[in-house]
Design an enzyme around this catalytic site. Structure first.
Site, PDB file in Angstrom:
ATOM      1  N   LYS A 191     -38.624 -36.542  41.470  1.00  0.00           N
ATOM      2  CA  LYS A 191     -37.873 -35.922  42.581  1.00  0.00           C
ATOM      3  C   LYS A 191     -37.547 -36.971  43.637  1.00  0.00           C
ATOM      4  O   LYS A 191     -36.448 -37.028  44.179  1.00  0.00           O
ATOM      5  CB  LYS A 191     -38.711 -34.799  43.206  1.00  0.00           C
ATOM      6  CG  LYS A 191     -38.883 -33.605  42.298  1.00  0.00           C
ATOM      7  CD  LYS A 191     -37.583 -32.859  42.194  1.00  0.00           C
ATOM      8  CE  LYS A 191     -37.641 -31.753  41.187  1.00  0.00           C
ATOM      9  NZ  LYS A 191     -36.355 -31.102  40.953  1.00  0.00           N
ATOM     10  N   SER A 213     -38.769 -31.543  46.030  1.00  0.00           N
ATOM     11  CA  SER A 213     -40.099 -30.958  46.186  1.00  0.00           C
ATOM     12  C   SER A 213     -40.838 -31.645  47.330  1.00  0.00           C
ATOM     13  O   SER A 213     -40.678 -32.850  47.546  1.00  0.00           O
ATOM     14  CB  SER A 213     -40.878 -31.167  44.886  1.00  0.00           C
ATOM     15  OG  SER A 213     -42.255 -31.012  45.117  1.00  0.00           O
ATOM     16  N   TYR A 252     -43.832 -36.045  37.982  1.00  0.00           N
ATOM     17  CA  TYR A 252     -42.907 -35.006  38.462  1.00  0.00           C
ATOM     18  C   TYR A 252     -42.436 -35.325  39.874  1.00  0.00           C
ATOM     19  O   TYR A 252     -41.235 -35.367  40.162  1.00  0.00           O
ATOM     20  CB  TYR A 252     -43.593 -33.626  38.430  1.00  0.00           C
ATOM     21  CG  TYR A 252     -42.827 -32.587  39.243  1.00  0.00           C
ATOM     22  CD1 TYR A 252     -41.615 -32.099  38.784  1.00  0.00           C
ATOM     23  CD2 TYR A 252     -43.297 -32.134  40.477  1.00  0.00           C
ATOM     24  CE1 TYR A 252     -40.887 -31.179  39.539  1.00  0.00           C
ATOM     25  CE2 TYR A 252     -42.588 -31.226  41.230  1.00  0.00           C
ATOM     26  CZ  TYR A 252     -41.382 -30.753  40.753  1.00  0.00           C
ATOM     27  OH  TYR A 252     -40.659 -29.853  41.502  1.00  0.00           O
TER      28      TYR A 252
HETATM   29  N1  LIG Z   1     -40.993 -23.378  41.803  1.00  0.00           N
HETATM   30  C1  LIG Z   1     -41.540 -24.350  42.510  1.00  0.00           C
HETATM   31  O1  LIG Z   1     -42.728 -24.288  42.820  1.00  0.00           O
HETATM   32  C2  LIG Z   1     -40.698 -25.531  42.960  1.00  0.00           C
HETATM   33  C3  LIG Z   1     -41.094 -26.254  44.087  1.00  0.00           C
HETATM   34  C4  LIG Z   1     -40.335 -27.345  44.499  1.00  0.00           C
HETATM   35  C5  LIG Z   1     -39.184 -27.703  43.779  1.00  0.00           C
HETATM   36  N2  LIG Z   1     -38.840 -26.983  42.679  1.00  0.00           N
HETATM   37  C6  LIG Z   1     -37.659 -27.416  41.934  1.00  0.00           C
HETATM   38  O2  LIG Z   1     -36.689 -26.400  41.978  1.00  0.00           O
HETATM   39  C7  LIG Z   1     -35.965 -26.366  40.748  1.00  0.00           C
HETATM   40  C8  LIG Z   1     -36.025 -24.976  40.165  1.00  0.00           C
HETATM   41  O3  LIG Z   1     -37.383 -24.636  39.936  1.00  0.00           O
HETATM   42  P1  LIG Z   1     -37.795 -23.233  39.307  1.00  0.00           P
HETATM   43  O4  LIG Z   1     -39.092 -22.864  39.882  1.00  0.00           O
HETATM   44  O5  LIG Z   1     -36.661 -22.276  39.390  1.00  0.00           O
HETATM   45  O6  LIG Z   1     -38.018 -23.674  37.791  1.00  0.00           O
HETATM   46  P2  LIG Z   1     -37.554 -22.933  36.462  1.00  0.00           P
HETATM   47  O7  LIG Z   1     -38.209 -23.642  35.334  1.00  0.00           O
HETATM   48  O8  LIG Z   1     -37.748 -21.465  36.579  1.00  0.00           O
HETATM   49  O9  LIG Z   1     -35.983 -23.225  36.456  1.00  0.00           O
HETATM   50  C9  LIG Z   1     -35.425 -24.447  36.063  1.00  0.00           C
HETATM   51  C10 LIG Z   1     -34.162 -24.127  35.287  1.00  0.00           C
HETATM   52  O10 LIG Z   1     -33.537 -25.353  34.903  1.00  0.00           O
HETATM   53  C11 LIG Z   1     -33.173 -25.284  33.523  1.00  0.00           C
HETATM   54  N3  LIG Z   1     -33.173 -26.666  33.035  1.00  0.00           N
HETATM   55  C12 LIG Z   1     -34.231 -27.525  32.966  1.00  0.00           C
HETATM   56  N4  LIG Z   1     -33.818 -28.722  32.519  1.00  0.00           N
HETATM   57  C13 LIG Z   1     -32.481 -28.626  32.303  1.00  0.00           C
HETATM   58  C14 LIG Z   1     -31.484 -29.525  31.838  1.00  0.00           C
HETATM   59  N5  LIG Z   1     -31.797 -30.765  31.453  1.00  0.00           N
HETATM   60  N6  LIG Z   1     -30.202 -29.111  31.754  1.00  0.00           N
HETATM   61  C15 LIG Z   1     -29.877 -27.839  32.112  1.00  0.00           C
HETATM   62  N7  LIG Z   1     -30.769 -26.938  32.535  1.00  0.00           N
HETATM   63  C16 LIG Z   1     -32.059 -27.326  32.632  1.00  0.00           C
HETATM   64  C17 LIG Z   1     -34.214 -24.377  32.879  1.00  0.00           C
HETATM   65  O11 LIG Z   1     -33.794 -23.773  31.687  1.00  0.00           O
HETATM   66  C18 LIG Z   1     -34.446 -23.357  33.998  1.00  0.00           C
HETATM   67  O12 LIG Z   1     -33.552 -22.271  33.899  1.00  0.00           O
HETATM   68  C19 LIG Z   1     -36.614 -27.418  39.830  1.00  0.00           C
HETATM   69  O13 LIG Z   1     -35.844 -28.594  39.873  1.00  0.00           O
HETATM   70  C20 LIG Z   1     -37.969 -27.635  40.457  1.00  0.00           C
HETATM   71  O14 LIG Z   1     -38.450 -28.931  40.238  1.00  0.00           O
HETATM   72  C21 LIG Z   1     -39.557 -25.906  42.264  1.00  0.00           C
END
Ligand SMILES: NC(=O)c1ccc[n+]([C@@H]2O[C@H](COP(=O)([O-])OP(=O)(O)OC[C@H]3O[C@@H](n4cnc5c(N)ncnc54)[C@H](O)[C@@H]3O)[C@@H](O)[C@H]2O)c1
Length: 314
Positions: A137, A123, A133
């Site tokens: 990361k 992130s 959070y």
């Molecule tokens: N959406 C954003 O704004 C954003 C920005 C920067 C980084 N990210 C990162 O990108 C990644 C995906 O984000 P997203 O928006 O798709 O979130 P999301 O919550 O939609 O998807 C995360 C997925 O990971 C799964 N998950 C969580 N913990 C788990 C574990 N311990 N074991 C197996 N599965 C697990 C959840 O069930 C979900 O399907 C995350 O790591 C998030 O931190 C997201």
């Protein structure tokens, strides 16, 4: 074969779609804590291809050992994680456990099975961590860097995503509690009576927080190019991925109002702990190194998200 963790979530499902569309073999590992199996099934259906689905947790070493020993995995795209900044302030250990312990566990199993290629969904907040959070990361980015320094055959990349918005279709739209667009959609769909804006006293032109919103399809493009980049580049690479511009919460609200022809009710509350005034990122490195350029506007992203409501006649 590619192991995609978190492939039933918002970014992961878009990534899965793009990988299947380009003919990659994929296994998704997801504990469905925030993701959905229906979303995974939907992606397989619209892509006309199949991926394997394993319901499980990245902290489960026995399960990871089974998955890595049974399948010819040579690449990992690690998107499993918890992502709510505000929740991480309330439950820091849950975030460190899920995001840090889980990722270290995955890195260990990768090392034991000789899997050298990894793309991590980091992130933009990890560059100056202001919340558990963001810290979670940052720690994983550092662990990847150190691991790559210990063995020059690793090809690792941390993509520091800003704020992905929009969707390929509404079934794949982000539904998380914390993010702005899902919150606006809940108001438009009548599930919530008003939007809460956290803080209007930031040092920004209209006082509301400014974020770098980037279309999810641009995020996926950058991620596919990053995978190709890893084919020819060893070591650890860390690139911010966003639109390079920041937009205020109030401006996003105005764009929604224009597209849906309705003014959205909102209330202003105090700033949330962990939030910052402006977090736009410098994408010049990603553009240069990956040969990538964002193509879609915020307007496109909002249009893809509101499509459902407009056709419902709102
Ligand atoms: N959406 C954003 O704004 C954003 C920005 C920067 C980084 N990210 C990162 O990108 C990644 C995906 O984000 P997203 O928006 O798709 O979130 P999301 O919550 O939609 O998807 C995360 C997925 O990971 C799964 N998950 C969580 N913990 C788990 C574990 N311990 N074991 C197996 N599965 C697990 C959840 O069930 C979900 O399907 C995350 O790591 C998030 O931190 C997201």
């Amino acid at each position: 074969m590619i192991l995609l963790t978190g492939g039933a979530g918002y970014i992961g499902s878009h990534m899965l779609l793009a990988l299947l569309q380009r003919g990659d073999d994929v296994v998704v590992l997801d504990n469905l804590s925030t993701g959905s199996k229906q979303v995974f099934d939907h992606v397989c259906r619209i892509s006309g291809s199949n991926a394997e689905f394993v319901q499980g947790d990245i902290r489960d070493t026995d399960l990871l050992n089974i998955v890595f020993s049974r399948l010819p995995i040579d690449t990992v795209i690690h998107m499993a994680g918890l992502k709510s900044v505000s929740q991480s302030v309330v439950e820091p250990l849950r975030y460190y456990d899920n995001n840090v312990v889980g990722s270290i566990n995955l890195l260990n199993v990768m090392r034991n099975f000789g899997v050298k290629k990894l793309l991590f969904a980091s992130s933009i907040s990890a560059s100056k961590p202001c919340s558990p959070y963001a810290q979670s990361k940052s720690i994983v980015d550092e662990a990847m860097k150190d691991m790559a320094a210990s063995d020059d055959t690793y090809s690792f990349i941390s993509l520091r995503y800003s704020n992905p918005i929009g969707c390929y279709d509404v079934t794949l739209a982000d539904t998380s509690q914390d993010n702005l667009l899902p919150a606006i959609m809940r108001v438009i769909n009548g599930e919530q009576s008003y939007l809460t804006i956290f803080g209007n006293d930031y040092d920004t032109p209209d006082g509301t927080a400014m974020r770098d919103y980037v279309h999810i399809l641009d995020v996926v493009d950058a991620s596919l190019l990053a995978l190709d980049y890893l084919d020819n580049h060893h070591g650890h690479h860390c690139l911010p991925v966003g639109s390079g511009k920041s937009t205020s919460v109030m401006r996003i609200l105005e764009l929604f109002a224009q597209q849906t022809n309705q003014c959205l009710p909102y209330v202003i509350k105090a700033r949330r702990t962990g939030d910052t005034a402006d977090s736009h990122c410098d994408i010049s490195q990603a553009c240069q190194q990956l040969g990538w350029q964002p193509k879609h506007s915020i307007y496109d992203a909002i249009a893809s998200t509101t499509n459902f409501s407009i056709t419902k006649g709102l």
